[in-house]
Design an enzyme around this catalytic site. Structure first.
Site, PDB file in Angstrom:
ATOM      1  N   ASP A 193      -0.078   7.730   5.058  1.00  0.00           N
ATOM      2  CA  ASP A 193       0.943   8.520   5.047  1.00  0.00           C
ATOM      3  C   ASP A 193       0.995   8.995   3.299  1.00  0.00           C
ATOM      4  O   ASP A 193       0.703   7.988   3.034  1.00  0.00           O
ATOM      5  CB  ASP A 193       1.888   8.264   5.227  1.00  0.00           C
ATOM      6  CG  ASP A 193       3.354   8.712   4.928  1.00  0.00           C
ATOM      7  OD1 ASP A 193       3.076   9.661   6.186  1.00  0.00           O
ATOM      8  OD2 ASP A 193       3.937   8.901   4.554  1.00  0.00           O
TER       9      ASP A 193
ATOM     10  N   GLU B 294     -13.643  -4.783   4.740  1.00  0.00           N
ATOM     11  CA  GLU B 294     -13.685  -6.040   5.311  1.00  0.00           C
ATOM     12  C   GLU B 294     -13.629  -6.779   7.063  1.00  0.00           C
ATOM     13  O   GLU B 294     -14.421  -7.472   7.212  1.00  0.00           O
ATOM     14  CB  GLU B 294     -12.661  -7.311   4.666  1.00  0.00           C
ATOM     15  CG  GLU B 294     -12.587  -7.308   3.491  1.00  0.00           C
ATOM     16  CD  GLU B 294     -11.080  -8.084   3.337  1.00  0.00           C
ATOM     17  OE1 GLU B 294      -9.831  -8.817   3.788  1.00  0.00           O
ATOM     18  OE2 GLU B 294     -10.824  -7.705   2.090  1.00  0.00           O
TER      19      GLU B 294
HETATM   20  C1  GLC Z   1       4.355  11.933   5.926  1.00  0.00           C
HETATM   21  C2  GLC Z   1       4.857  12.357   7.016  1.00  0.00           C
HETATM   22  C3  GLC Z   1       6.452  12.841   7.702  1.00  0.00           C
HETATM   23  C4  GLC Z   1       7.036  11.920   6.451  1.00  0.00           C
HETATM   24  C5  GLC Z   1       6.100  11.969   5.002  1.00  0.00           C
HETATM   25  C6  GLC Z   1       7.130  10.966   4.078  1.00  0.00           C
HETATM   26  O1  GLC Z   1       3.881  13.431   4.667  1.00  0.00           O
HETATM   27  O2  GLC Z   1       4.092  13.157   7.693  1.00  0.00           O
HETATM   28  O3  GLC Z   1       6.174  13.035   9.129  1.00  0.00           O
HETATM   29  O4  GLC Z   1       8.307  12.394   6.235  1.00  0.00           O
HETATM   30  O5  GLC Z   1       4.970  11.386   4.781  1.00  0.00           O
HETATM   31  O6  GLC Z   1       6.698   9.931   4.964  1.00  0.00           O
END
Ligand code: GLC
Length: 537
Positions: free
Chosen positions: A200, A254
């Site tokens: 993310d 790993e």
């Molecule tokens: C990313 C995710 C989104 C989330 C953000 C914060 O962009 O796809 O859904 O709200 O990160 O984690």
């Protein structure tokens, strides 16, 4: 032997909305397991599951309170194991979301960090004294509403940094203990068989930020996303993010045959840096440029050609593998952005380009945005910056399986967490046996892609085409295809390239052209795309 994720197709599941098995109106892991049959039938290779970890759900799971467990709404750790094993039995890989930049403010790490200035975990997050005027240390603003990215803590009299909601404090990757704890999370899941991670906001991870004000964005005006008021000079796409990318990749390496995908929203020139200087960061830095492109043949062709060209740059190793995304849980539904007819053309594009495609659940049905009545809005972004069209709920609604009252998503007497859409919206059961449906089109495309070396691994070359048509050739493994995409609502006559004299239509977005012979030209109906198998390739 090519890696599975190069030839494979990734299918994103938003777990709240795929299948409810417990009867609470929220999807869950056993629900996903019940639907593996469908995914196998569809023909995808891997599922990426948005966060299913314990979470207060301030950002619907992207605020993680424990990285190594499952939220009770989604099931248990045992359910996760059963799902991973069952998916493997079906020949499907499992990719988890890994929220690298921030945890929940209810994560025990943060509770300890905030408990006192002297706590050994204080430095796991970014704590700062006020600026000389008593205000926040920098002018940085948070992503969901454009308020200060610094939250004041009364008890310890310092500010903490949150790039997203105040409930999502940023982790300090400069702290070796944070690194170790977070890297062990990857090992924890890979030990349980997980095949990879989607990281993310990979380009926001911070190690040693410079605490300097971001300059204003002089193009900003009222009505725009409040977050865009500032440029992001000191808050994203910093060298730190590459350092973290390398740390993650080392751990992923790993284990055999795992994939590391990075969420990075950048133009191709900057995006490719996330493969790493020595191809030692992300296997697939997500390419969202088609989501943000104007939907014309010229703009889309430019995006694809530009990306292909950047990938051939001498600065790269040549091993970097492309990828494309057309929809996800953060943007409006594809069919609503470009219309239902072009959505079919778009799937033909996605599934015949060179590079790993990621499909967002229900886009294979041509699912449109669902209107969310004001009182049902869930997304914090819409709540904090209402009325600007930023809300993400419309693209996160329940998967529509059948024509029963709650579309097969949850029991009939239960309200789903978001409305499942109007009666006329598509369902799997309507489309499954209808040869003309979007679902049949996508499934056939997946089948063709899987069985053709040219389509899953061959080269890409764009071709001359009439205005409004995007055309390209895919060649490899003794196989060749030409794709013509009519991105206008006019009929078009398209010449075959000079080196190709004949072929036959392997698939059209419109019905009943299969096996039609093509010589010199092919005529396209408005909004029609065709895939032509070249004779004697
Ligand atoms: C990313 C995710 C989104 C989330 C953000 C914060 O962009 O796809 O859904 O709200 O990160 O984690």
């Amino acid at each position: 032997m090519p890696n599975w994720w190069k030839q494979g197709i990734v299918y994103q599941i938003y777990p709240r909305s795929f299948q409810d098995s417990s009867g609470d109106g929220i999807g869950d892991l056993p629900g996903i397991q019940e639907r593996l049959d469908y995914l196998k039938w569809l023909g995808v290779d891997a599922i990426w599951i948005s966060p299913m970890y314990p979470s207060p759900m301030a950002d619907f799971g992207y605020d993680v309170a424990d990285y190594t467990d499952v939220d009770p709404r989604f099931g248990t750790l045992e359910d996760a194991q059963r799902l991973i094993d069952a998916a493997h039995d079906y020949g499907l890989r499992v990719i988890l979301d890994y929220v690298v930049n921030h945890s929940s403010n209810e994560h025990p790490w943060f509770l300890e960090s905030r408990s006192s200035r002297d706590h050994p975990r204080r430095d796991w997050y970014f704590w700062k004294d006020p600026a000389p005027d008593g205000g926040p240390p920098t002018n940085w603003i948070d992503r969901f509403g454009g308020n200060s990215a610094w939250e004041w803590d009364e008890q310890t009299e310092q500010y903490y940094l949150h790039s997203y909601l105040p409930e999502q404090p940023d982790l300090n990757w400069g702290n070796p203990e944070v690194q170790e704890a977070m890297l062990n999370v990857l090992r924890f899941w890979m030990d349980r068989g997980v095949d990879g991670f989607r990281v993310d906001v990979a380009y926001r991870a911070k190690v040693a930020p410079q605490w300097r004000d971001n300059p204003p964005n002089t193009d900003w005006h009222e009505g725009m996303d409040p977050y865009k008021r500032l440029q992001e000079t000191y808050t994203k796409n910093l060298p730190d993010a590459h350092l973290v990318g390398r740390l993650l990749r080392d751990v992923v390496d790993e284990y055999d045959d795992r994939v590391l995908i990075g969420e990075v929203t950048l133009q191709p020139e900057r995006l490719v840096a996330y493969y790493g200087e020595n191809n030692d960061e992300y296997h697939l830095p997500f390419n969202f440029n088609l989501i943000h492109s104007d939907w014309t043949a010229e703009a889309v062709r430019d995006q694809v050609d530009r990306y292909e060209q950047v990938l051939r740059s001498p600065r790269l190793s040549g091993e970097e593998w492309p990828n494309y995304v057309l929809g996800n849980h953060d943007v409006h539904r594809l069919a609503s952005r470009i219309g239902p007819e072009q959505a079919r053309v778009a799937q033909l594009l996605l599934l015949t380009l060179r590079g790993t495609p990621t499909l967002y659940y229900a886009d294979e049905l041509g699912m449109p945005n669902v209107d969310i009545p004001e009182e049902m809005v869930q997304d914090p972004w819409e709540i904090n910056a209402p009325g600007l069209g930023l809300g993400r709920d419309p693209a996160r609604t329940p998967m529509r399986w059948d024509d029963t009252e709650k579309v097969g998503f949850c029991p009939p007497d239960v309200e789903p967490w978001l409305p499942s859409g109007p009666e006329e919206a598509p369902t799997v059961s309507q489309q499954k046996d209808d040869a003309g449906s979007m679902l049949s089109l996508v499934r056939r495309l997946i089948e063709l892609r899987r069985s053709s070396p040219a389509l899953h691994s061959g080269s890409y070359q764009s071709l001359m085409a009439p205005e409004g048509v995007f055309a390209y050739e895919r060649t490899g493994g003794g196989d060749a295809f030409i794709v013509f995409l009519n991105m206008t609502d006019k009929e078009q006559r398209c010449p075959l390239p000079p080196h190709v004299s004949k072929g036959s239509i392997a698939l059209s977005t419109h019905l009943n052209r299969n096996d039609e012979r093509v010589e010199l030209n092919v005529d396209l109906a408005p909004n029609e795309g065709v895939l032509i198998a070249v004779d004697g390739a």
